[in-house]
Scaffold this motif. Structure first.
Motif, PDB file in Angstrom:
ATOM      1  N   PRO A 124      11.097   0.369  -5.132  1.00  0.00           N
ATOM      2  CA  PRO A 124      10.793   0.997  -3.844  1.00  0.00           C
ATOM      3  C   PRO A 124       9.839   2.182  -4.013  1.00  0.00           C
ATOM      4  CG  PRO A 124      13.161   0.631  -4.112  1.00  0.00           C
ATOM      5  CD  PRO A 124      12.524   0.407  -5.448  1.00  0.00           C
ATOM      6  N   PRO A 125       9.196   2.626  -2.905  1.00  0.00           N
ATOM      7  CA  PRO A 125       8.189   3.690  -2.990  1.00  0.00           C
ATOM      8  C   PRO A 125       8.699   4.993  -3.616  1.00  0.00           C
ATOM      9  CG  PRO A 125       8.004   2.570  -0.893  1.00  0.00           C
ATOM     10  CD  PRO A 125       9.226   2.013  -1.551  1.00  0.00           C
ATOM     11  N   VAL A 126       9.838   5.489  -3.189  1.00  0.00           N
ATOM     12  CA  VAL A 126      10.324   6.783  -3.695  1.00  0.00           C
ATOM     13  C   VAL A 126      10.611   6.703  -5.195  1.00  0.00           C
ATOM     14  CG1 VAL A 126      12.170   8.492  -3.566  1.00  0.00           C
ATOM     15  CG2 VAL A 126      11.251   7.487  -1.465  1.00  0.00           C
ATOM     16  N   GLN A 127      11.312   5.638  -5.599  1.00  0.00           N
ATOM     17  CA  GLN A 127      11.603   5.471  -7.029  1.00  0.00           C
ATOM     18  C   GLN A 127      10.307   5.281  -7.832  1.00  0.00           C
ATOM     19  OE1 GLN A 127      13.269   4.316  -4.523  1.00  0.00           O
ATOM     20  NE2 GLN A 127      15.437   3.871  -4.984  1.00  0.00           N
ATOM     21  N   GLY A 128       9.319   4.617  -7.229  1.00  0.00           N
ATOM     22  CA  GLY A 128       8.042   4.443  -7.915  1.00  0.00           C
ATOM     23  C   GLY A 128       7.338   5.762  -8.171  1.00  0.00           C
ATOM     24  N   ALA A 162       6.551  -3.084  -8.561  1.00  0.00           N
ATOM     25  CA  ALA A 162       6.494  -2.681  -7.155  1.00  0.00           C
ATOM     26  C   ALA A 162       5.910  -3.797  -6.294  1.00  0.00           C
ATOM     27  CB  ALA A 162       5.669  -1.408  -7.020  1.00  0.00           C
ATOM     28  N   ALA A 163       4.913  -4.508  -6.802  1.00  0.00           N
ATOM     29  CA  ALA A 163       4.272  -5.570  -6.027  1.00  0.00           C
ATOM     30  C   ALA A 163       5.241  -6.712  -5.723  1.00  0.00           C
ATOM     31  CB  ALA A 163       3.059  -6.106  -6.794  1.00  0.00           C
ATOM     32  N   PHE A 164       6.212  -6.939  -6.628  1.00  0.00           N
ATOM     33  CA  PHE A 164       7.185  -8.002  -6.419  1.00  0.00           C
ATOM     34  C   PHE A 164       8.467  -7.500  -5.749  1.00  0.00           C
ATOM     35  CE2 PHE A 164       4.562 -10.059  -9.658  1.00  0.00           C
ATOM     36  CZ  PHE A 164       4.453 -11.342  -9.113  1.00  0.00           C
ATOM     37  N   GLY A 165       8.437  -6.245  -5.287  1.00  0.00           N
ATOM     38  CA  GLY A 165       9.551  -5.734  -4.517  1.00  0.00           C
ATOM     39  C   GLY A 165      10.701  -5.181  -5.317  1.00  0.00           C
ATOM     40  N   TYR A 166      10.509  -4.984  -6.640  1.00  0.00           N
ATOM     41  CA  TYR A 166      11.601  -4.485  -7.472  1.00  0.00           C
ATOM     42  C   TYR A 166      11.615  -2.954  -7.608  1.00  0.00           C
ATOM     43  CZ  TYR A 166      12.000  -9.353  -8.939  1.00  0.00           C
ATOM     44  OH  TYR A 166      12.164 -10.715  -8.949  1.00  0.00           O
ATOM     45  N   SER A 211       2.114   2.395 -16.370  1.00  0.00           N
ATOM     46  CA  SER A 211       1.729   2.386 -14.956  1.00  0.00           C
ATOM     47  C   SER A 211       1.518   0.967 -14.443  1.00  0.00           C
ATOM     48  CB  SER A 211       0.455   3.209 -14.755  1.00  0.00           C
ATOM     49  OG  SER A 211       0.691   4.570 -15.043  1.00  0.00           O
ATOM     50  N   LEU A 212       0.887   0.139 -15.253  1.00  0.00           N
ATOM     51  CA  LEU A 212       0.650  -1.238 -14.846  1.00  0.00           C
ATOM     52  C   LEU A 212       1.965  -1.983 -14.654  1.00  0.00           C
ATOM     53  CD1 LEU A 212      -1.417  -3.447 -14.264  1.00  0.00           C
ATOM     54  CD2 LEU A 212      -1.457  -3.967 -16.712  1.00  0.00           C
ATOM     55  N   SER A 213       2.911  -1.748 -15.568  1.00  0.00           N
ATOM     56  CA  SER A 213       4.222  -2.393 -15.447  1.00  0.00           C
ATOM     57  C   SER A 213       4.919  -1.969 -14.159  1.00  0.00           C
ATOM     58  CB  SER A 213       5.091  -2.033 -16.655  1.00  0.00           C
ATOM     59  OG  SER A 213       4.500  -2.490 -17.854  1.00  0.00           O
ATOM     60  N   ALA A 214       4.852  -0.658 -13.853  1.00  0.00           N
ATOM     61  CA  ALA A 214       5.482  -0.160 -12.625  1.00  0.00           C
ATOM     62  C   ALA A 214       4.815  -0.759 -11.390  1.00  0.00           C
ATOM     63  CB  ALA A 214       5.398   1.361 -12.592  1.00  0.00           C
ATOM     64  N   MET A 215       3.495  -0.898 -11.428  1.00  0.00           N
ATOM     65  CA  MET A 215       2.781  -1.460 -10.274  1.00  0.00           C
ATOM     66  C   MET A 215       3.148  -2.925 -10.046  1.00  0.00           C
ATOM     67  SD  MET A 215      -0.828   0.346 -11.238  1.00  0.00           S
ATOM     68  CE  MET A 215      -1.829  -0.848 -10.372  1.00  0.00           C
ATOM     69  N   VAL A 216       3.269  -3.693 -11.115  1.00  0.00           N
ATOM     70  CA  VAL A 216       3.635  -5.110 -10.989  1.00  0.00           C
ATOM     71  C   VAL A 216       5.052  -5.233 -10.422  1.00  0.00           C
ATOM     72  CG1 VAL A 216       4.102  -7.220 -12.276  1.00  0.00           C
ATOM     73  CG2 VAL A 216       2.064  -5.867 -12.795  1.00  0.00           C
ATOM     74  N   ARG A 235       5.812  -2.614  -0.086  1.00  0.00           N
ATOM     75  CA  ARG A 235       5.335  -3.036  -1.412  1.00  0.00           C
ATOM     76  C   ARG A 235       3.951  -2.448  -1.699  1.00  0.00           C
ATOM     77  NH1 ARG A 235       7.011  -9.323  -2.729  1.00  0.00           N
ATOM     78  NH2 ARG A 235       9.189  -9.211  -2.025  1.00  0.00           N
ATOM     79  N   VAL A 236       3.084  -2.461  -0.683  1.00  0.00           N
ATOM     80  CA  VAL A 236       1.748  -1.865  -0.860  1.00  0.00           C
ATOM     81  C   VAL A 236       1.877  -0.390  -1.209  1.00  0.00           C
ATOM     82  CG1 VAL A 236      -0.436  -1.295   0.276  1.00  0.00           C
ATOM     83  CG2 VAL A 236       0.670  -3.511   0.704  1.00  0.00           C
ATOM     84  N   LEU A 237       2.740   0.305  -0.451  1.00  0.00           N
ATOM     85  CA  LEU A 237       2.937   1.729  -0.697  1.00  0.00           C
ATOM     86  C   LEU A 237       3.537   1.975  -2.080  1.00  0.00           C
ATOM     87  CD1 LEU A 237       2.893   4.637   0.296  1.00  0.00           C
ATOM     88  CD2 LEU A 237       5.105   4.213   1.416  1.00  0.00           C
ATOM     89  N   ALA A 238       4.483   1.131  -2.478  1.00  0.00           N
ATOM     90  CA  ALA A 238       5.122   1.284  -3.787  1.00  0.00           C
ATOM     91  C   ALA A 238       4.113   1.108  -4.915  1.00  0.00           C
ATOM     92  CB  ALA A 238       6.269   0.278  -3.925  1.00  0.00           C
ATOM     93  N   VAL A 239       3.192   0.162  -4.753  1.00  0.00           N
ATOM     94  CA  VAL A 239       2.138  -0.039  -5.766  1.00  0.00           C
ATOM     95  C   VAL A 239       1.278   1.216  -5.882  1.00  0.00           C
ATOM     96  CG1 VAL A 239       0.040  -1.315  -6.329  1.00  0.00           C
ATOM     97  CG2 VAL A 239       2.075  -2.538  -5.533  1.00  0.00           C
TER      98      VAL A 239
END
Length: 609
Positions: A585-589, A579-583, A572-577, A256-260
């Motif tokens: 993954p890093p590659v898709q992010g 990612a933070a909740f696990g929705y 970007s903010l929407s994508a980060m949020v 999740r950290v990496l995805a953010v």
């Protein structure tokens, strides 16, 4: 240096792309450990290059979202997610190429100006021609301009006629005909038969050299909005770290950290603003309006008060004969011929107007004799055996005691510019001159109002009655005459309280006011070098209407820049949020962030249209 950087950028995207392809192929055949190794190796060169760029930027006092890109690649390698690191490396390197494309596309019309600088010219040496470097050309040199050649310096036409393509300077699509003695500006192109030209300025002082300097300064400038985007980027970096830290505290999940981190990389907030502003400057340049920097373009979008000089701005700046009134003993051509013949001994601008009008009418001028000139009043002498007096009404009346001169002179409008002519002691006629209002002046002022200008002021050094006549004709809000250069500066200063002020002028006496205004606009096509140097905007096309078009372009570019920032931040903010909740993954992010990059940059490029 640019070629070297381009080579580095091409090499990096090649390394990242090959790593991604080879690693994926190895993963497909279940060689997972080798795939991870390839992805890691492909990521390292991009990461090292990025770290070097960040260190150099920090030394220059700059920090931006490149830090997030470095963190995400480093975290991917540290957390055992080399595929995500390779995807980020691929996205970052491809983003660099996309940025270069966008900036190059936005600068195209402006850099096209710089590519047209002439390097040599054909100069007459006696009866022979010699090709010389433009650096050695001096005023009064006679040059041969061949068909298709770019004029190397400013000059005047020495042949009967010349056909010039001014599109690179003014945006005019059709060639313009210039007759003997007409102005020829460097940077224009000979679109017809070869012609001779007399240089009037050295290459370093010519119009085109000045334009090139202005373009270089404009491209190097950084706008307030761009600096604001830098500040947004710094805040966005802090927000990214907070969200990544929150994701770790809530879940202890490194993915999740990496995805953010990858979802925030490399958001082009720093790029979108300069691309939009450069695109607007480029668009304005293609229409003959040179804006000296992104900061000027921003201010141009916010102008609400416009102060206009009269001569050369609302008018053509050249006196023209509009009417000749004569006594019964003379006709108009005779009065004009005698006055112009005597005026050949004078260097006054009115004398030049009379001589020019006589030449246009095909009148043959005689050589004056025994000429005596009283500066500021008039002159007298002998032409074809007749005693001729030319000058102001009182000057001529004092020297002419015959005839009913009072009746003739009383028919003249006191606000008009007049030249009285006496022949052998009697008033023979009065020549009326005027500096005509530009044909596009009324429409241009209305277009300024349509572009958001709330107040238009006429600030003229001419007499108040003349200024009143011009201002009333054009419906100007405030009309000020009899102004000194200091008076124009005071007028500009007094209007600052009402918002950004734009001053438009073309003469040396306008330069202080142009410098004092939030934006100075120089009528560069025929204005002085000093006014063009201090002005933030230079009109290369001799049309006041181009100014409102530039304001509209500036407003649209600024709006698009803000859109790009807000869209980039929001997505970007929407994508980060997510990612933070696990929705996410890093590659898709990482892939989603690249899509955001492309969207924002393409939106910024809309300012070109």
């Amino acid at each position: 240096m640019d070629i070297f950087r381009q080579h580095i950028a091409n090499s990096l995207i090649t390394i990242a792309g090959l790593g991604l392809l080879v690693g994926t192929a190895l993963w497909w055949v279940d060689a997972v450990s080798y795939a991870d190794l390839v992805w890691s190796v492909a990521t390292v060169p991009i990461l090292i290059t990025l770290l070097v760029q960040i260190v150099n930027a920090l030394r220059a006092g700059d920090i931006g979202l490149d830090v997030v890109a470095a963190l995400s690649m480093s975290a991917a390698l540290a957390f055992g997610e080399p595929l995500a690191g390779n995807v980020v490396a691929m996205m970052y390197s491809s983003g660099q190429l996309l940025e270069r494309f966008a900036q190059g596309r936005a600068k195209r019309e402006m850099t096209a100006l710089m590519s047209r600088v002439a390097h040599t010219a054909m100069r007459y040496e006696g009866n022979a021609l010699q090709e010389v470097a433009i650096a050695v050309i001096k005023p009064a040199d006679r040059l041969l301009i061949r068909q298709g050649e770019v004029l190397p310096v400013d000059g005047c036409i020495a042949s009967d006629v010349a056909l010039l393509d001014l599109s690179s300077l003014t945006g005019e699509s059709l060639p313009v005909k210039r007759e003997r003695g007409g102005e020829a500006l460097s940077g224009s192109t000979c679109a017809g038969p070869p012609f001779d030209m007399i240089a009037t300025r050295p290459a370093t002082e010519s119009t085109y050299a000045g334009i090139v300097r202005l373009v270089a300064a404009a491209q190097a400038s950084k706008a307030p909005l761009a600096r604001m985007a830098d500040q947004y980027a710094l805040g966005f970096l802090a927000l990214t770290l907070v969200i990544a830290g929150g994701a770790w505290l809530l879940s202890s999940d490194t993915d999740r950290v990496l995805a953010v981190l990858v979802s925030a990389t490399p958001c082009p907030l720093i790029l979108a603003v300069p691309v939009a502003l450069m695109a607007g400057m480029s668009r304005a340049a293609s229409m003959g309006v040179l804006v000296k920097g992104g900061g000027v373009l921003e201010t141009l979008a916010k102008v609400r008060t416009v102060i206009l000089d009269k001569t050369g701005t609302l008018t053509h700046g050249q006196a023209e004969v509009t009417e000749i009134k004569t006594s019964l003993a003379y006709d108009a051509d005779t009065v004009l011929r005698l006055a112009a013949s005597l005026d050949q001994a004078s260097g006054h601008v009115v004398a030049a107007a009379l001589i020019g009008e006589a030449q246009r009418r095909g009148l043959t001028l005689s050589a004056p004799q025994e000429v005596i000139e009283v500066p500021g009043a008039g002159l007298e002498g002998v032409v074809d055996g007749h005693n001729i007096v030319v000058g102001g009404n009182s000057f001529v009346r004092n020297r002419c005691k015959k005839g009913d001169d009072l009746v003739l002179l009383s028919t003249i409008d006191k606000t008009a510019m007049t030249v009285a002519v006496g022949v052998d002691g009697a008033v023979a006629g009065v020549i009326i001159l005027a500096d005509r209002i530009r044909s596009d002046a009324a429409n241009a002022l209305q277009a300024l109002r349509d572009a958001g200008v709330a107040k238009i002021i006429l600030a003229s050094g001419d007499r108040q009655d003349i200024a009143d006549n011009i201002g009333a004709t054009l419906g100007i809000d405030v009309i000020l005459g009899d102004l000194t250069p200091d008076g124009k500066v005071a007028t500009v200063s007094a209007e600052h309280r009402n918002g950004p002020v734009m001053m438009v002028g073309d003469g040396v006496n306008d330069a202080p006011a142009l410098a004092a205004a939030d934006i100075g606009v120089a009528m560069g096509a025929h204005g002085t070098a000093s006014s063009s140097e201090v002005a933030g905007v230079v009109l290369l096309v001799d049309q006041l209407s181009a100014l409102s078009k530039a304001m509209t372009i500036a407003q649209r570019s600024r709006t698009i820049a803000f859109q790009s920032v807000s869209v980039g931040l929001g997505l970007s903010l929407s994508a980060m949020v997510a990612a933070a909740f696990g929705y996410l993954p890093p590659v898709q992010g990482a892939l989603l962030q690249e899509l955001i990059d492309i969207t924002v940059i393409l939106n910024a490029l809309r300012a070109l249209r």
